[in-house]
Design an enzyme around this catalytic site. Structure first.
Site, PDB file in Angstrom:
ATOM      1  N   GLU A   2       0.880  -1.172   0.000  1.00 41.36           N
ATOM      2  CA  GLU A   2       0.000   0.000   0.000  1.00 41.36           C
ATOM      3  C   GLU A   2       0.909   1.212   0.000  1.00 41.36           C
ATOM      4  OE1 GLU A   2      -1.307   3.294   0.899  1.00 41.36           O
ATOM      5  OE2 GLU A   2      -1.332   2.470   2.933  1.00 41.36           O
ATOM      6  N   CYS A  36      -3.478   7.266   4.939  1.00 42.41           N
ATOM      7  CA  CYS A  36      -3.361   7.142   3.487  1.00 42.41           C
ATOM      8  C   CYS A  36      -4.687   7.351   2.776  1.00 42.41           C
ATOM      9  CB  CYS A  36      -2.774   5.781   3.131  1.00 42.41           C
ATOM     10  SG  CYS A  36      -3.678   4.406   3.870  1.00 42.41           S
TER      11      CYS A  36
END
Length: 231
Positions: A2, A36
Site C-alpha cells: 500500500e 493514506c
C-alpha cells in the site's frame, strides 16, 4: 503493498451540504490528516461552493483544537516529524503564491505542529493538488460539471480512495464507476472496515487486504484435470 494515496473529495450540487461538511471533517482531520485514505483534494460544484466553504470554515473553528495528546480537548496533534510539517507548509506557501486565499490556519507552529488550514481559490497546477499532503490542509477547488470533477479527480498517478457526496442515484453510479480508485465512499467520510476490501490501483499499491478478496492474496490456485476414469 500500500503506497499512499491522493484522495479526491467531491461535493456535487445535489449533496446534503451539512453531511458533506461532516464527512470532510471526518475524512480530513482524523490523526491530523495523517492516514493514506485521508481526503487531499476537495472539489466543490460552483452552485454550492460558497455555502460548503462557509460551513466547513465554521466547523473547523468550532471543533478542532491543537494541543498535547493527553489533554481531553485536543483533537489535533503534531505531525510525525519536522519534514512532514515542512511539506505541508510548502504546499500552503506555494498555493498562496499562486493566488489561493487562507480562510483559517495557514501557519506552521513550534516543532511539527501545523494549524488546520482551509484554502480557497485553489487551482489544479498548485503543489497541493499534485502531491499527497499527509497533514491538516484542505484545498478547495471550484468546478462546474460532473465531467470536469471526474477529470480532476483522476488526474493523479495515485488511486487508493475517493469520496463524493450526491443525492442523484444515476450520478452516483456514473461517478463511482468513473473514479480511478480502489475504494469509493459515497456520502461517507470514513470507509475503512475489516469486512471490506482495502486496496488501491495505479501507483497506490499492489494487491488488497480485508474481506474475502483479501484472503485470496494468501491462497494458491490449483488446476486439476480429470481423465481416464473407468465408468
Amino acid at each position: 503493498m500500500e503506497l499512499g494515496g491522493h484522495a479526491p473529495f467531491i461535493v456535487f450540487d445535489s449533496a446534503d451540504v451539512d453531511k458533506a461538511v461532516g464527512g470532510a471533517m471526518a475524512s480530513k482531520f482524523r490523526n491530523s490528516g495523517q492516514t493514506c485514505v485521508c481526503s487531499n483534494r476537495f472539489l466543490v460544484q460552483s452552485s454550492i461552493h460558497d455555502r460548503f466553504v462557509e460551513k466547513l470554515h465554521k466547523a473547523m473553528e468550532a471543533e478542532l483544537r491543537m494541543g498535547h495528546g493527553s489533554e481531553p480537548d485536543t483533537t489535533q496533534g503534531p505531525l510525525i516529524n519536522s519534514r512532514a510539517a515542512e511539506k505541508v507548509a510548502l504546499q500552503i506557501s506555494d498555493a498562496v503564491s499562486q493566488g489561493a486565499k487562507v480562510l483559517t490556519g495557514g501557519r506552521r507552529l513550534e516543532g511539527s505542529f501545523v494549524e488546520p488550514t482551509l484554502l480557497t481559490d485553489v487551482t489544479t497546477n498548485m503543489l497541493c493538488m499534485k502531491e499527497e499532503t499527509f497533514g491538516p490542509l484542505v484545498p478547495v477547488v471550484r468546478f462546474n460539471t460532473e465531467d470536469e470533477a471526474v477529470a480532476i479527480a483522476n488526474a493523479s498517478n495515485m488511486g487508493l480512495a475517493g469520496y463524493f457526496f450526491s443525492q442523484d442515484v444515476r450520478q452516483i453510479w456514473r461517478v463511482a464507476e468513473a473514479l480511478e480508485v480502489g475504494m469509493v465512499g459515497i456520502n461517507e467520510g470514513l470507509l475503512s472496515t475489516p469486512e471490506a476490501l482495502f486496496g488501491g490501483i495505479k501507483q497506490s499499491g499492489l494487491g488488497a487486504e480485508g474481506s474475502k478478496y483479501g484472503i485470496n492474496e494468501y491462497l494458491e490456485v490449483k488446476y486439476v484435470c480429470f481423465g481416464g476414469l473407468a465408468p
